[in-house]
Design a protein around this motif. Structure first.
Motif, mmCIF file in Angstrom:
data_model
loop_
_atom_site.group_PDB
_atom_site.id
_atom_site.type_symbol
_atom_site.label_atom_id
_atom_site.label_comp_id
_atom_site.label_asym_id
_atom_site.label_seq_id
_atom_site.Cartn_x
_atom_site.Cartn_y
_atom_site.Cartn_z
ATOM 1 N N ARG A 526 0.873 -1.174 0.000
ATOM 2 C CA ARG A 526 0.000 0.000 0.000
ATOM 3 C C ARG A 526 0.912 1.225 0.000
ATOM 4 O O ARG A 526 1.637 1.465 0.975
ATOM 5 C CB ARG A 526 -0.911 0.020 1.225
ATOM 6 C CG ARG A 526 -1.822 1.266 1.295
ATOM 7 C CD ARG A 526 -2.793 1.158 2.462
ATOM 8 N NE ARG A 526 -3.643 -0.016 2.307
ATOM 9 C CZ ARG A 526 -4.739 -0.050 1.561
ATOM 10 N NH1 ARG A 526 -5.137 1.034 0.912
ATOM 11 N NH2 ARG A 526 -5.451 -1.157 1.460
ATOM 12 N N ARG A 528 1.288 5.099 0.122
ATOM 13 C CA ARG A 528 0.552 6.289 0.521
ATOM 14 C C ARG A 528 1.092 7.493 -0.252
ATOM 15 O O ARG A 528 2.290 7.748 -0.256
ATOM 16 C CB ARG A 528 0.665 6.498 2.019
ATOM 17 C CG ARG A 528 0.306 5.249 2.838
ATOM 18 C CD ARG A 528 -0.384 5.609 4.121
ATOM 19 N NE ARG A 528 -1.594 6.372 3.863
ATOM 20 C CZ ARG A 528 -2.142 7.211 4.754
ATOM 21 N NH1 ARG A 528 -1.567 7.395 5.917
ATOM 22 N NH2 ARG A 528 -3.243 7.871 4.453
ATOM 23 N N ASP A 533 -4.191 6.544 -1.380
ATOM 24 C CA ASP A 533 -3.418 5.302 -1.340
ATOM 25 C C ASP A 533 -3.467 4.575 -2.678
ATOM 26 O O ASP A 533 -4.502 4.555 -3.366
ATOM 27 C CB ASP A 533 -3.955 4.375 -0.256
ATOM 28 C CG ASP A 533 -3.660 4.903 1.147
ATOM 29 O OD1 ASP A 533 -3.009 5.954 1.259
ATOM 30 O OD2 ASP A 533 -4.095 4.262 2.122
#
Length: 579
Positions: A526, A528, A533
């Protein structure tokens, strides 16, 4: 990459390589050339896998020239840019101008005076960047003084004191001393008593509206001519907390007919009922205004030069009245404009960011969408990159624009050569392999540093590609692609069939180079970003990286590894830094 594009890349790369080499009087570096090259030619980005190889050859040829040959060639290709370099060579080596009258002082002493009502946003970095740089230039001294004498309107945040000092350390500076104004109330009281004895201050119980009417008409307050004994008695009652908020103030006696009404008999102390959040200061109710507190402290600490916003010009004029009463010399003052920041949807304001955090719209002060130093730090941007950008703004009195791209370019110069490469596929699709390809891929850790070795990536029976790298169905059977660090494949009815062609097919053009990850064993990630995201999969070795390690996800950008999760469905979290 076709021949026409290759010629363009070579031509532009030669110019930027020569600029880099001549400006720094050294060999050009591929990493230093890539940033400005891609910035000036955004259409090159879709070919970012092939461009570095072309640039490497150009840089090598440029570095074979001696300095005078490089300069002569640059004059042929880019005479205006060479003229700019020559002009810069004639200027002072510093972006910042010399401090006024610096040679009149035994030691240059400056202060950074934050209000600790929250961690620093990006704009706050300008002050420590500039005064820290001046300290180094003049072998001087600077302190951090927390101006925390407003426990109500700009209420201090107890965590902000240490957070600000951490931000200062992140920028690369350590103050010579640290003060909290809320520890120094008795000092301000003593100077107020002395001012009262001189006839330079009086207590006033007018309402704010009533005094404003008198001030604007140039009429004296009816309390202005109180005798010293009465003023002293009422001021001591203020200190003892015998008045409520708004009941009594202490005013500095200036010129009630001054052409600037803002300077007429301004408030030095007022009553505040709200206790200060620091236990050591929670019993005080009589608090100095910033102009009085800061003016006294600047003299006592021995500040020689003050830098403040152009909107605070009246502060120097107010404080000058106090300095005249005490026969003090006022420090040198530099006023500068505000910094305007691009690239953020969130306003660069401590109160605004705090409200968004409280409302749950931001995860915290280091949310990648927040224009804070904590956010940049978590994204892997070095403090040095911010300092360089801030000092480059100079000290102009006009408002200045700071492009985040300048911070990113500085950071890229700092980290590019030391940051290893990895593959990261965003929201990819799985594609089977056929044709007996190798069992393992071995792309280099860094294209400019063969000595670092390669990443050994077990491949298996399928790979994941980004959707945009998969040809349309009607192209299957004809379209070839090069899986970077692995080999050449041809799409065949939804399958990637290994062709065993060598790298010449890429050099000849018509074969795109794409990044990929194995379908089995890759790491869920993931990432950011400032825009939200992004999820996907990274090559297996990313799971072995340590928190705080920087990577360059090829064709995506630089990112900082933040943490690895535990368990079967755990993901690695990375913070995107910049392209």
């Amino acid at each position: 990459m076709n021949d026409e594009l290759r010629e363009r890349v070579e031509r532009e790369a030669e110019k930027h390589a020569l600029l880099n080499a001549v400006k720094h009087e050294s060999d050009a570096a591929v990493g230093a050339v890539m940033g400005p090259l891609m910035g000036d030619n955004p259409d090159f980005r879709e070919h970012s896998d092939a461009v570095p190889g072309v640039v490497g050859g150009v840089v090598s040829r440029v570095n074979d020239l001696d300095y005078e040959e490089k300069r002569a060639r640059l004059e042929d290709l880019a005479p205006e840019e060479l003229a700019e370099i020559e002009a810069e060579e004639e200027e002072d080596e510093h972006d910042l101008p010399d401090l006024p009258n610096a040679d009149e002082y035994d030691e240059i002493r400056m202060r950074c005076a934050p209000n600790p009502n929250g961690p620093w946003h990006v704009g706050h970095a300008r002050m420590p960047a500039v005064i820290g740089t001046y300290r180094e230039r003049y072998d001087g001294w600077f302190c951090v003084r927390f101006d925390d004498t407003d426990p109500e309107t700009k209420r201090p945040d107890l965590e902000a004191y240490d957070a600000i000092l951490d931000d200062l350390d992140y920028l690369g500076f350590e103050p010579d001393a640290t003060y909290k104004a809320s520890d120094r109330l008795e000092t301000y009281y003593d100077h107020a008593r002395d001012l009262i004895e001189m006839g330079g201050a009086y207590t006033c119980s007018c309402s704010g509206e009533a005094f404003s009417d008198l001030k604007n008409s140039g009429e004296p307050c009816p309390h202005r001519d109180k005798d010293v004994e009465t003023v002293t008695e009422e001021f001591e009652a203020m200190i003892a907390g015998e008045y409520s908020s708004g009941e009594m103030v202490l005013r500095v006696k200036t010129d009630i007919e001054h052409k600037n009404p803002a300077l007429r008999d301004w408030v030095a102390f007022r009553m505040i009922d709200t206790p200060h959040p620091r236990e050591e200061a929670s019993e005080y109710r009589c608090w100095p205004m910033l102009d009085f507190q800061s003016g006294v402290d600047d003299h006592l600490i021995g500040i020689t030069h003050i830098i403040r916003g152009i909107d605070l010009q009246d502060s120097a004029k107010r404080q000058q009245f106090v300095y005249d009463y005490f026969d003090w010399d006022y420090p040198e003052v530099i006023h500068w404009g505000h910094v305007q920041l691009d690239d953020y949807d969130v306003k660069m304001s401590t109160s605004t960011i705090s409200e968004l955090i409280d409302e749950g719209q931001l995860d915290g002060w280091d949310d990648p969408r927040a224009p804070t130093l904590g956010s940049l730090r978590r994204r892997g941007i070095r403090g040095e990159a911010i300092v360089e950008a801030m000092t480059g703004l100079g000290t102009s009195t006009t408002d200045v624009d700071l492009a985040m791209s300048s911070i990113y370019a500085n950071n890229r110069d700092l980290i590019d050569e030391e940051t290893d490469r990895r593959f990261f596929v965003r929201d990819g699709n799985q594609v089977p392999l056929a044709g007996d390809p190798p069992a393992e891929a071995s792309p280099p850790l860094h294209p400019n540093h063969e000595d670092r070795g390669v990443r050994e990536i077990p491949v298996g029976d399928a790979v994941m590609l980004e959707v945009g790298d998969i040809p349309d169905a009607d192209e299957n059977g004809e379209q070839r692609i090069w899986l970077k660090g692995f080999g050449c494949f041809r799409f065949d009815d939804g399958v990637l069939r290994y062709t065993a062609d060598d790298i010449d097919v890429v050099r000849e053009g018509g074969v795109d180079v794409v990044h990929w990850v194995p379908a089995d064993g890759s790491v869920p990630v993931r990432m950011r970003t400032m825009d939200g995201d992004v999820t996907g999969y990274a090559e297996p070795g990313v799971g072995d990286l340590a928190a705080d390690d920087m990577v360059q996800f090829e064709r995506v950008g630089f990112a900082r590894i933040d943490r690895h999760g535990d368990g079967e469905d755990a993901e690695t979290v990375a913070y995107y830094a910049h392209p």
